[in-house]
Design an enzyme around this catalytic site. Sequence first.
Site, PDB file in Angstrom:
ATOM      1  N   HIS A 310      52.599  55.356 -20.273  1.00 15.74           N
ATOM      2  CA  HIS A 310      53.665  55.158 -21.257  1.00 15.74           C
ATOM      3  C   HIS A 310      54.933  55.767 -20.709  1.00 15.74           C
ATOM      4  O   HIS A 310      54.885  56.790 -20.016  1.00 15.74           O
ATOM      5  CB  HIS A 310      53.289  55.823 -22.589  1.00 15.74           C
ATOM      6  N   ASP A 368      47.385  50.815 -27.257  1.00 20.24           N
ATOM      7  CA  ASP A 368      46.852  49.467 -27.034  1.00 20.24           C
ATOM      8  C   ASP A 368      45.472  49.453 -26.399  1.00 20.24           C
ATOM      9  O   ASP A 368      44.829  48.416 -26.346  1.00 20.24           O
ATOM     10  CB  ASP A 368      47.818  48.661 -26.146  1.00 20.24           C
TER      11      ASP A 368
HETATM   12  N1  CMC Z   1      47.980  51.601 -14.162  1.00 22.52           N
HETATM   13  C1  CMC Z   1      48.123  52.069 -12.925  1.00 22.52           C
HETATM   14  N2  CMC Z   1      49.200  52.719 -12.483  1.00 22.52           N
HETATM   15  C2  CMC Z   1      50.185  52.922 -13.360  1.00 22.52           C
HETATM   16  C3  CMC Z   1      50.113  52.467 -14.690  1.00 22.52           C
HETATM   17  C4  CMC Z   1      48.947  51.780 -15.082  1.00 22.52           C
HETATM   18  N3  CMC Z   1      48.811  51.336 -16.328  1.00 22.52           N
HETATM   19  N4  CMC Z   1      51.235  52.785 -15.330  1.00 22.52           N
HETATM   20  C5  CMC Z   1      52.003  53.432 -14.452  1.00 22.52           C
HETATM   21  N5  CMC Z   1      51.375  53.516 -13.249  1.00 22.52           N
HETATM   22  C6  CMC Z   1      51.840  54.208 -12.042  1.00 22.52           C
HETATM   23  C7  CMC Z   1      52.909  53.411 -11.325  1.00 22.52           C
HETATM   24  O1  CMC Z   1      52.364  52.548 -10.371  1.00 22.52           O
HETATM   25  C8  CMC Z   1      53.749  54.514 -10.726  1.00 22.52           C
HETATM   26  O2  CMC Z   1      53.075  55.012  -9.617  1.00 22.52           O
HETATM   27  P1  CMC Z   1      53.910  55.523  -8.304  1.00 22.52           P
HETATM   28  O3  CMC Z   1      54.695  56.693  -8.776  1.00 22.52           O
HETATM   29  O4  CMC Z   1      52.855  55.848  -7.312  1.00 22.52           O
HETATM   30  O5  CMC Z   1      54.780  54.361  -7.895  1.00 22.52           O
HETATM   31  C9  CMC Z   1      53.721  55.611 -11.784  1.00 22.52           C
HETATM   32  O6  CMC Z   1      52.482  55.418 -12.483  1.00 22.52           O
HETATM   33  C10 CMC Z   1      54.881  55.555 -12.779  1.00 22.52           C
HETATM   34  O7  CMC Z   1      54.909  54.238 -13.334  1.00 22.52           O
HETATM   35  P2  CMC Z   1      56.210  53.509 -13.852  1.00 22.52           P
HETATM   36  O8  CMC Z   1      55.992  52.044 -13.774  1.00 22.52           O
HETATM   37  O9  CMC Z   1      57.412  54.078 -13.176  1.00 22.52           O
HETATM   38  O10 CMC Z   1      56.228  53.982 -15.369  1.00 22.52           O
HETATM   39  P3  CMC Z   1      57.054  53.333 -16.519  1.00 22.52           P
HETATM   40  O11 CMC Z   1      57.422  54.430 -17.442  1.00 22.52           O
HETATM   41  O12 CMC Z   1      58.172  52.495 -16.003  1.00 22.52           O
HETATM   42  O13 CMC Z   1      56.002  52.347 -17.204  1.00 22.52           O
HETATM   43  C11 CMC Z   1      54.484  51.336 -18.700  1.00 22.52           C
HETATM   44  C12 CMC Z   1      55.438  52.525 -18.454  1.00 22.52           C
HETATM   45  C13 CMC Z   1      53.911  51.449 -20.106  1.00 22.52           C
HETATM   46  C14 CMC Z   1      55.272  50.004 -18.589  1.00 22.52           C
HETATM   47  C15 CMC Z   1      53.344  51.380 -17.625  1.00 22.52           C
HETATM   48  O14 CMC Z   1      52.631  52.588 -17.730  1.00 22.52           O
HETATM   49  C16 CMC Z   1      52.394  50.172 -17.744  1.00 22.52           C
HETATM   50  O15 CMC Z   1      52.694  49.123 -17.184  1.00 22.52           O
HETATM   51  N6  CMC Z   1      51.241  50.368 -18.453  1.00 22.52           N
HETATM   52  C17 CMC Z   1      50.340  49.255 -18.676  1.00 22.52           C
HETATM   53  C18 CMC Z   1      50.859  48.384 -19.811  1.00 22.52           C
HETATM   54  C19 CMC Z   1      50.679  49.042 -21.155  1.00 22.52           C
HETATM   55  O16 CMC Z   1      49.605  49.541 -21.487  1.00 22.52           O
HETATM   56  N7  CMC Z   1      51.759  48.989 -21.986  1.00 22.52           N
HETATM   57  C20 CMC Z   1      51.705  49.478 -23.377  1.00 22.52           C
HETATM   58  C21 CMC Z   1      52.644  50.589 -23.633  1.00 22.52           C
HETATM   59  S1  CMC Z   1      52.309  51.377 -25.207  1.00 22.52           S
HETATM   60  C22 CMC Z   1      52.677  50.203 -26.406  1.00 22.52           C
HETATM   61  C23 CMC Z   1      54.118  49.830 -26.455  1.00 22.52           C
HETATM   62  O17 CMC Z   1      54.982  50.707 -26.543  1.00 22.52           O
HETATM   63  O18 CMC Z   1      54.401  48.612 -26.442  1.00 22.52           O
END
Ligand code: CMC
Length: 434
Positions: A310, A368
């Site tokens: 998140h 989720d």
């Molecule tokens: N699985 C594997 N690796 C992950 C994941 C994941 N679900 N989420 C983040 N990472 C890794 C990412 O690859 C990165 O690694 P590195 O630093 O080595 O490059 C690190 O963690 C930071 O990730 P980020 O993409 O910079 O984080 P963000 O804050 O931009 O993304 C997120 C947040 C929710 C989009 C992401 O965690 C994600 O895609 N999660 C899966 C989708 C999901 O479950 N979304 C629902 C969110 S809660 C409900 C809502 O608010 O809608």
Amino acid sequence: MDAKTNTKKATLTVDGKSVDFPVLSGSVGPDVIDIGKLYAQTGMFTYDPGFTSTGSCDSKITYIDGDAGILLYRGYPIEQLAEKGDFLETCYLLLYGELPTPLQKKDFDDRVTRHTMVHEQMARFFQGFRRDAHPMAVMVASVGALAAFYNDSTDISDPKQRMIASMRMIAKIPTLAAMAFKYNIGQPFVYPKNSLSFAANFLNMCFAVPCEDYKINPVLAEALDKIFILHADHEQNASTSTVRIAGSSGANPFACIAAGIACLWGPAHGGANEAALAMLAEIGSVDKIPEFIKKVKDKDSKVRLMGFGHRVYKNYDPRAKIMQQMCHKVLKETGHANDPLLPIALELEKIALSDPYFIDRKLYPNVDFYSGITLKAMGFPTSMFTVLFAVARTVGWISQWSEMIQDPHQKIGRPRQLYSGATSRDYVDIGKRK
Ligand code: CMC
């Protein structure tokens, strides 16, 4: 703006020139640097893709402490609201800022209930869609179309019209959601029943058929009501920011909420519960989990553990804890306790919580992760998951939109950019282009 300017100052030094900026403190949470005069004083903008360090507004609605795993609606912890309250009470709280008295609660419930029907012409509007249209596509279109049906509540300068539009959307969006579901499965629309609670009415509109009695299961109605509470608001997330930006131009509230629904649809946001369930099905069995985790850790694979991570929570999402308990309750009640996806989810969670890849990145289950399995056990197809999220989030979007409209400091949302395209060049006639 109620945020207080404190005695701290932030000083930015560029090319030897220093400029001071005020630091503002809210009631709780990190201070913010007010950079409103940055361009005027330095000729520079900030650069923050994804707004990871940017506060876009001053709000009194929802507070998240992502490190501690805390979520408050108007100061009340989500755990207490989910345990002791009901969804319409949460709606009142988000909209008006305080919990209702018994009289206010009754009046509010009555007002929402009286708005549940949609214009009969809406049923014709639905006939224009293909039966196999994704219900979220139907939601974006039908909620946007409300402005055409309820033109008498689109004047955003009139507080009375704003409130009528708000009540209409809280009450009618569930009706449209159920219609989108019924249309998709080829069943007749079921009219709202005002003797039922908000959640029970929604179940009835989705699952009743004219040829036999539908008995509402109180355990499922209660679980759905709690799911709605958990999803009601989440401060300045992508869809809420979309609603605020759309509203900042003066667009009507129905159009703004339709924009929010469009944004929610994405798999990184509200579409994650659908994606999480698809992922569990794709894994297929517990013994395949290590192989899947390997893929998730491989950056080239682009595979993510859906329902994990998140932007704000760097701890267990407090909503996920409640959702996990509810998931077990619903599965037991519906006789799905042996759902083969549940052991996969539990094992995946266990492995991920002890794996350094996830620990180092502070990736915990979000709301989720368990909501998909729960909604599936209730009888909803995956395509409806994000629709249910939209039904619940409507009140949050409306409360945030309404707060923005009343904010005297509100301006049209208009970010700037770091331009890296071609510099000025002369037009070349088509015949002379290579
Ligand atoms: N699985 C594997 N690796 C992950 C994941 C994941 N679900 N989420 C983040 N990472 C890794 C990412 O690859 C990165 O690694 P590195 O630093 O080595 O490059 C690190 O963690 C930071 O990730 P980020 O993409 O910079 O984080 P963000 O804050 O931009 O993304 C997120 C947040 C929710 C989009 C992401 O965690 C994600 O895609 N999660 C899966 C989708 C999901 O479950 N979304 C629902 C969110 S809660 C409900 C809502 O608010 O809608």
